[in-house]
Design an enzyme around this catalytic site. Structure first.
Site, PDB file in Angstrom:
ATOM      1  N   HIS A 130      18.772 -44.164 -80.553  1.00  0.00           N
ATOM      2  CA  HIS A 130      19.435 -45.182 -79.725  1.00  0.00           C
ATOM      3  C   HIS A 130      19.412 -46.535 -80.447  1.00  0.00           C
ATOM      4  CE1 HIS A 130      20.188 -47.702 -76.223  1.00  0.00           C
ATOM      5  NE2 HIS A 130      20.056 -46.718 -75.360  1.00  0.00           N
ATOM      6  N   GLU A 136      24.714 -45.065 -81.006  1.00  0.00           N
ATOM      7  CA  GLU A 136      23.658 -44.058 -80.967  1.00  0.00           C
ATOM      8  C   GLU A 136      24.184 -42.708 -81.453  1.00  0.00           C
ATOM      9  OE1 GLU A 136      22.313 -44.169 -76.828  1.00  0.00           O
ATOM     10  OE2 GLU A 136      23.079 -46.203 -76.701  1.00  0.00           O
TER      11      GLU A 136
END
Ligand code: BG6
Length: 291
Positions: A152, A253
């Site tokens: 992320h 991400e």
């Protein structure tokens, strides 16, 4: 809640970074003589039981609330669990790396029940002119299981309203805000709260006229690219996000989430890799005319 210990520093001639064993969370990286590439909120918590807001949280074994929509904690337990430092050194190219592992034995008992499978997660981060992150998950049990995962990455940008994200043209995505499937047309610009899961395998480039650079994000073993920016109202609502900080960050991400989980039979492994490189902004880059 306990304050987190200092991160492990990794550095070599081409770049440097740092990583917390809590979450195996990369909290900084920059190539030598460059501005920081990863963004961390000035309001981030550095406490056990909470995720660090920025850097590269590892989402595992589910993403967001999971595919059932009711999993807790958000984005899985990996980012709020202490990983084991397994190895640290210099690779054959002279780049500094560290490798961390996570097994059910590391996970708090009440969280272990949320994912009752035998596994080993191994995260290797290598810093240099490029940041390379590889998450290998192995099924060490006897049955088959599914999981979601994401690296992320919070990218530091000059102004999120002025960046151009290319590489997603024509790609279908799930808009998590509108709750509907859409298709990207042309380059992506951030004009409001953005939370989209692209069914995408390729490279993404984030061209940033303010900082005069393009971040090139490549990946392997990933069927999903998530793009997230909370914009103004959501930032204000988040305690670990300063009100205007959404202007300096953009998450891109690499993962396998929602409709694209990973399935592992006993003994199988899966490797997810995300790499980030910095290039000078050139006249060919879409945002260059704004510089
Ligand atoms: C993104 C999700 O990956 O992460 C968003 O798509 C979510 O829905 C964001 O809001 C931040 O999540 P969290 O749990 O770190 O606040």
């Amino acid at each position: 809640m306990t304050r987190l210990p200092e991160p492990l520093s990794l550095s070599c001639a081409d770049g440097s970074g740092s990583v917390l064993s809590y979450g195996a969370h990369v909290v900084s990286w920059a190539p030598e003589d460059h501005e920081p590439v990863l963004w961390v909120s000035s309001r981030s918590y550095y406490e056990t039981g909470r995720a660090v807001r920025g850097g590269v949280p590892i989402c595992f074994p589910w993403f967001g609330p999971g595919r059932t929509g009711d999993m807790d904690p958000a984005h899985g337990f990996a980012r709020i669990t202490e990983w084991q430092l397994a190895e640290q050194g210099e690779d054959t190219e002279g780049h500094a790396y560290a490798e961390f592992t996570l097994t059910p034995a590391d996970v708090a008992e009440h969280l272990r029940e949320t994912f009752p499978h035998e596994f080993e997660a191994r995260f290797r981060v290598t810093v240099g002119a490029r940041l390379r992150m590889a998450l290998t998950v192995t099924n060490t049990g006897t049955g088959t299981f599914d999981f979601e995962e994401a690296l992320h990455s919070y990218l530091h940008v000059g102004d999120s309203r002025r960046v151009s994200v290319t590489g997603l043209d024509g790609v279908s995505y799930y808009d998590k805000l509108a709750k509907e499937q859409r298709r990207q047309s042309g380059e992506l610009t951030i004009t409001g709260e953005t939370d989209a899961v692209f069914a995408h395998r390729g490279e993404v480039r984030v061209s940033d006229p303010e900082l005069g650079r393009t971040l090139v994000i490549t990946k392997e073993g990933s069927d999903s690219t998530v793009v997230w920016n909370p914009w103004a109202d959501k930032s204000v609502a988040m305690a670990d996000f300063a009100d205007d900080e959404w202007q300096q960050m953009l998450c891109v991400e690499a993962g396998n989430v929602m409709g694209s989980p990973v399935r592992l039979a006993a003994g199988e492994s899966h490797i997810l890799v995300q790499s980030i490189e910095v290039q000078e902004l050139t006249a060919q880059d879409p945002a260059a005319h704004d510089a």
